[in-house]
Design a protein around this motif. Structure first.
Motif, PDB file in Angstrom:
ATOM      1  N   VAL A 143      31.894  64.469  27.548  1.00 41.37           N
ATOM      2  CA  VAL A 143      33.181  63.941  26.728  1.00 41.37           C
ATOM      3  C   VAL A 143      32.901  63.859  24.989  1.00 41.37           C
ATOM      4  O   VAL A 143      32.096  63.558  24.930  1.00 41.37           O
ATOM      5  CB  VAL A 143      33.429  62.905  27.692  1.00 41.37           C
ATOM      6  CG1 VAL A 143      34.318  61.719  26.987  1.00 41.37           C
ATOM      7  CG2 VAL A 143      33.349  62.325  28.888  1.00 41.37           C
ATOM      8  N   THR A 144      33.738  64.367  25.094  1.00 44.01           N
ATOM      9  CA  THR A 144      33.875  64.154  23.379  1.00 44.01           C
ATOM     10  C   THR A 144      34.145  62.442  22.433  1.00 44.01           C
ATOM     11  O   THR A 144      34.963  62.333  23.306  1.00 44.01           O
ATOM     12  CB  THR A 144      34.243  65.868  22.304  1.00 44.01           C
ATOM     13  OG1 THR A 144      36.116  65.743  22.138  1.00 44.01           O
ATOM     14  CG2 THR A 144      34.713  66.662  23.003  1.00 44.01           C
ATOM     15  N   GLU A 145      34.095  61.935  21.364  1.00 40.44           N
ATOM     16  CA  GLU A 145      34.221  61.512  20.434  1.00 40.44           C
ATOM     17  C   GLU A 145      35.466  61.699  20.219  1.00 40.44           C
ATOM     18  O   GLU A 145      36.382  60.994  20.383  1.00 40.44           O
ATOM     19  CB  GLU A 145      33.664  61.586  18.952  1.00 40.44           C
ATOM     20  CG  GLU A 145      34.034  60.377  18.034  1.00 40.44           C
ATOM     21  CD  GLU A 145      33.389  60.201  16.823  1.00 40.44           C
ATOM     22  OE1 GLU A 145      32.243  59.039  16.498  1.00 40.44           O
ATOM     23  OE2 GLU A 145      33.332  61.271  16.424  1.00 40.44           O
ATOM     24  N   GLU A 146      36.384  62.784  20.550  1.00 40.88           N
ATOM     25  CA  GLU A 146      37.534  62.736  20.641  1.00 40.88           C
ATOM     26  C   GLU A 146      38.596  62.165  21.863  1.00 40.88           C
ATOM     27  O   GLU A 146      39.510  61.826  21.303  1.00 40.88           O
ATOM     28  CB  GLU A 146      38.201  64.253  19.743  1.00 40.88           C
ATOM     29  CG  GLU A 146      38.057  64.810  18.627  1.00 40.88           C
ATOM     30  CD  GLU A 146      36.632  64.952  18.459  1.00 40.88           C
ATOM     31  OE1 GLU A 146      36.086  64.736  16.623  1.00 40.88           O
ATOM     32  OE2 GLU A 146      35.845  65.370  18.972  1.00 40.88           O
ATOM     33  N   GLN A 147      38.016  62.988  22.527  1.00 36.78           N
ATOM     34  CA  GLN A 147      38.450  62.393  23.965  1.00 36.78           C
ATOM     35  C   GLN A 147      38.546  61.066  24.138  1.00 36.78           C
ATOM     36  O   GLN A 147      39.122  59.885  24.879  1.00 36.78           O
ATOM     37  CB  GLN A 147      37.718  62.672  25.078  1.00 36.78           C
ATOM     38  CG  GLN A 147      38.530  64.638  24.945  1.00 36.78           C
ATOM     39  CD  GLN A 147      37.435  65.193  25.389  1.00 36.78           C
ATOM     40  OE1 GLN A 147      36.262  65.217  25.988  1.00 36.78           O
ATOM     41  NE2 GLN A 147      38.419  65.711  27.159  1.00 36.78           N
ATOM     42  N   VAL A 148      37.071  60.301  23.877  1.00 37.88           N
ATOM     43  CA  VAL A 148      36.773  58.417  24.186  1.00 37.88           C
ATOM     44  C   VAL A 148      36.071  58.433  23.211  1.00 37.88           C
ATOM     45  O   VAL A 148      34.383  58.428  22.793  1.00 37.88           O
ATOM     46  CB  VAL A 148      36.223  57.809  25.328  1.00 37.88           C
ATOM     47  CG1 VAL A 148      36.239  56.676  25.576  1.00 37.88           C
ATOM     48  CG2 VAL A 148      37.561  58.555  26.980  1.00 37.88           C
ATOM     49  N   PRO A 149      36.496  57.440  21.707  1.00 41.21           N
ATOM     50  CA  PRO A 149      35.909  57.439  20.227  1.00 41.21           C
ATOM     51  C   PRO A 149      34.852  55.788  20.849  1.00 41.21           C
ATOM     52  O   PRO A 149      35.295  55.430  22.067  1.00 41.21           O
ATOM     53  CB  PRO A 149      36.555  56.735  20.110  1.00 41.21           C
ATOM     54  CG  PRO A 149      37.960  56.457  20.378  1.00 41.21           C
ATOM     55  CD  PRO A 149      37.975  57.411  21.402  1.00 41.21           C
ATOM     56  N   ASP A 150      33.297  56.589  20.827  1.00 35.40           N
ATOM     57  CA  ASP A 150      33.012  54.712  21.077  1.00 35.40           C
ATOM     58  C   ASP A 150      32.605  54.792  22.236  1.00 35.40           C
ATOM     59  O   ASP A 150      33.147  53.522  22.807  1.00 35.40           O
ATOM     60  CB  ASP A 150      32.934  53.627  19.869  1.00 35.40           C
ATOM     61  CG  ASP A 150      32.813  54.038  18.519  1.00 35.40           C
ATOM     62  OD1 ASP A 150      31.594  54.572  18.517  1.00 35.40           O
ATOM     63  OD2 ASP A 150      33.648  54.078  17.593  1.00 35.40           O
ATOM     64  N   PRO A 151      32.494  55.399  23.247  1.00 37.11           N
ATOM     65  CA  PRO A 151      31.986  55.092  24.987  1.00 37.11           C
ATOM     66  C   PRO A 151      31.125  54.316  24.859  1.00 37.11           C
ATOM     67  O   PRO A 151      30.067  54.059  24.728  1.00 37.11           O
ATOM     68  CB  PRO A 151      31.935  56.700  25.158  1.00 37.11           C
ATOM     69  CG  PRO A 151      31.076  57.213  24.553  1.00 37.11           C
ATOM     70  CD  PRO A 151      31.614  56.504  22.582  1.00 37.11           C
ATOM     71  N   ASN A 152      31.042  53.447  26.216  1.00 36.55           N
ATOM     72  CA  ASN A 152      30.306  52.127  26.335  1.00 36.55           C
ATOM     73  C   ASN A 152      29.476  52.098  27.340  1.00 36.55           C
ATOM     74  O   ASN A 152      29.254  53.112  27.990  1.00 36.55           O
ATOM     75  CB  ASN A 152      30.346  51.167  25.816  1.00 36.55           C
ATOM     76  CG  ASN A 152      29.701  50.054  25.108  1.00 36.55           C
ATOM     77  OD1 ASN A 152      29.291  49.899  26.202  1.00 36.55           O
ATOM     78  ND2 ASN A 152      30.115  49.146  24.204  1.00 36.55           N
ATOM     79  N   GLY A 153      30.172  51.467  28.546  1.00 42.06           N
ATOM     80  CA  GLY A 153      30.345  51.466  29.822  1.00 42.06           C
ATOM     81  C   GLY A 153      31.044  52.608  30.276  1.00 42.06           C
ATOM     82  O   GLY A 153      31.724  53.213  30.731  1.00 42.06           O
TER      83      GLY A 153
END
Length: 407
Positions: free
Chosen positions: A259-269
Motif C-alpha cells: 500500500v503506497t502513501e498515495e493510497q492510504v497516507p499515514d497508515p496506522n492500525g
C-alpha cells in the motif's frame, strides 16, 4: 376516621408517591437519552460522560445498570454484540501513552506498550496482576501474536519489526526497504500463509514516542533537537527516508510494498477480515515530517487477492459521528466481520473510546471512555473480552462475540 381507614389512606398516599417518583425518574432518563441521541456536536468540557459522574478507579462504585450506560447501541443490531449485565472496567492506570494491546492465548495474559516509558506491560488473567513485561522496549508501539504464538512488536526507536521466538531470542523481521531505513513501524498483523503485514507512518520521529531525525531530517529540520540524549552509548540516530507505506513480509524474508502513501497516507492500525479476503487500514492525522496533506482520520478497505495483491481500494468510513471526528487508530474484527475501531475524538468529551461498524461500513455501536483510545484487541480465555488501551489506562469489557484471528 377509623384506624383501618387511616391505614388505607396512608398506604394509598405511599403508593401514589412511589408511582410519582418513578415517573419523574423515568422522565429524566428518557430526557437524558433523548438529549444524547439528539446531540449534534461534541459536549463542551468539563462535561462528564455519565450523570452522576462515574468513577472508573479501582475503589469506584460498580455500575448498577443492567446495560452499561457508556455502551451505546446506535443500531438495534449492536444489542447482539454487546453483553448485558457487564460493566466497563479500568484494569490499570498510571501510563504515559498506552498502545498495542495483544492477547497471548497460551499464556493467558494481555501485553501492551507504554511507548514514552519505553516498556511493555502485562496483565495476567488469573489474578489481574500488572507488571512490567519488557524494558527497554525500543519504544514499541503495536504488538500482536502470530499463528505459532510468537510475539510481534513494532519498534519506534530502532525503526523495525521484531519477532520474539519461543527460545527467548529475538529476530529482526524488517528494518528497511530497498536499502532505506523504515520510518517507525506502527502496527502488525499475521496472515495464515506465514506472512506479516505492517504499517510504517512517521509518528516515532518525535521525542515523546521515539527519536527525532538527525539534524536536517524531516522531523528535525532545524537541527535543534539532539536525538542522542537519553540513548545508550553508540546509538546511531536515523533519518526519515521513505513515504508512509504498508508492507508485507514474505515467509522467505522478502519485503514487498503493498500500500503506497498515495493510497492510504499515514497508515496506522490494520487488520484482516475473518476470511482474510479484506484488509482494513486506518489513516490517521499528519505526522512529524509529513510534507503532503497527511491522513484525515479515515478507514480504508481493499480486497486481498490470492496473489497477495490488493485491489478495489475505497474509503470504508470517514469516522464522523454526530458531526464529531472520531479519529481511528487500532482496528480489530470480530468473527461476524464487524470492525471495532479505537476512537480519538480529542476534546470532544463522550466520543473517545470505540466505534463499531458492519462489514458494509454502517455504524452500529459505540463504547465511551473517559480517555482517548489508541488501540483495541479481543482476548480472555474465550476471546470475548475487548481490551482497550486508552491514554494513561487499560480498560476491558465483555462482549457477546469473539475476536477473529490471533493476537
Amino acid at each position: 376516621m377509623t384506624p383501618q381507614e387511616e391505614c388505607d389512606r396512608d398506604s394509598a398516599l405511599s403508593r401514589r408517591r412511589l408511582v410519582q417518583g418513578l415517573a419523574v425518574c423515568a422522565g429524566a432518563t428518557v430526557a437524558a437519552a433523548s438529549g444524547a441521541l439528539a446531540q449534534n456536536g461534541p459536549a463542551a468540557p468539563p462535561t462528564t460522560i455519565t450523570t452522576p459522574p462515574r468513577d472508573f478507579g479501582p475503589n469506584g462504585a460498580p455500575t448498577t445498570y443492567f446495560w452499561d450506560p457508556d455502551i451505546i447501541a446506535v443500531d438495534p443490531s449492536f444489542n447482539d454484540l454487546a453483553q448485558p449485565n457487564t460493566a466497563i472496567k479500568r484494569l490499570y492506570t498510571g501510563l504515559l501513552w498506552a498502545e498495542g494491546p495483544a492477547w497471548s492465548a497460551q499464556g493467558r495474559y494481555l501485553l501492551w506498550s507504554d511507548i514514552p516509558n519505553n516498556r511493555q506491560m502485562r496483565w495476567t488473567e488469573d489474578d489481574g496482576r500488572v507488571s512490567v513485561f519488557r524494558t527497554p522496549s525500543n519504544n514499541s508501539n503495536g504488538n500482536s501474536f502470530d499463528f505459532q504464538g510468537r510475539q510481534l512488536s513494532c519498534e519506534h526507536l530502532t525503526r523495525r519489526v521484531t519477532r520474539y521466538e519461543h527460545d527467548g531470542t529475538a529476530t529482526v523481521l524488517a528494518d528497511s526497504y530497498n536499502g532505506k531505513k523504515l520510518n517507525s513501524p506502527n502496527d502488525v498483523v499475521a496472515h495464515p500463509d506465514g506472512s506479516y503485514w505492517f504499517t510504517d507512518p512517521p509518528y516515532g520521529g518525535q521525542l515523546y514516542e521515539g527519536e527525532p531525525d538527525v539534524a536536517g531530517g524531516p522531523s528535525n529540520a532545524g537541527g535543534k533537537l539532539n536525538p542522542r540524549i537519553g540513548q545508550p552509548a553508540g546509538f546511531t540516530p536515523g533519518k526519515r527516508e521513505l513515504p508512509t507505506n504498508c508492507y508485507r513480509i514474505d515467509p522467505s524474508g522478502r519485503i514487498d510494498l503493498v500500500v503506497t502513501e498515495e493510497q492510504v497516507p499515514d497508515p496506522n492500525g490494520l487488520c484482516f477480515s475473518p476470511d482474510f479476503k479484506k484488509l482494513y487500514i486506518a489513516s490517521t492525522g499528519k505526522g512529524p515530517g509529513d510534507t503532503g496533506p497527511g491522513g484525515k482520520g479515515e478507514i480504508f478497505v481493499a480486497d486481498v487477492g490470492t496473489d497477495n495483491k490488493l485491489s478495489n481500494f475505497k474509503r470504508f468510513s470517514d469516522c464522523m459521528v454526530d458531526g464529531v471526528k472520531c479519529g481511528p487508530d487500532g482496528l480489530r474484527c470480530d468473527v461476524q466481520g464487524n470492525l471495532w475501531a479505537s476512537s480519538n475524538a480529542g476534546r470532544a468529551v463522550g466520543y473517545s473510546g470505540v466505534t463499531v461498524w458492519t462489514p458494509e461500513g454502517k455504524l452500529i455501536g459505540r463504547i465511551r471512555l473517559p480517555e482517548v483510545c489508541g488501540n483495541v484487541c479481543f482476548g480472555g480465555p474465550k476471546r470475548n473480552r475487548l481490551f482497550m488501551a486508552a491514554s494513561q489506562s487499560l480498560y476491558a469489557v465483555y462482549t457477546a462475540t469473539q475476536g477473529a484471528g490471533p493476537g
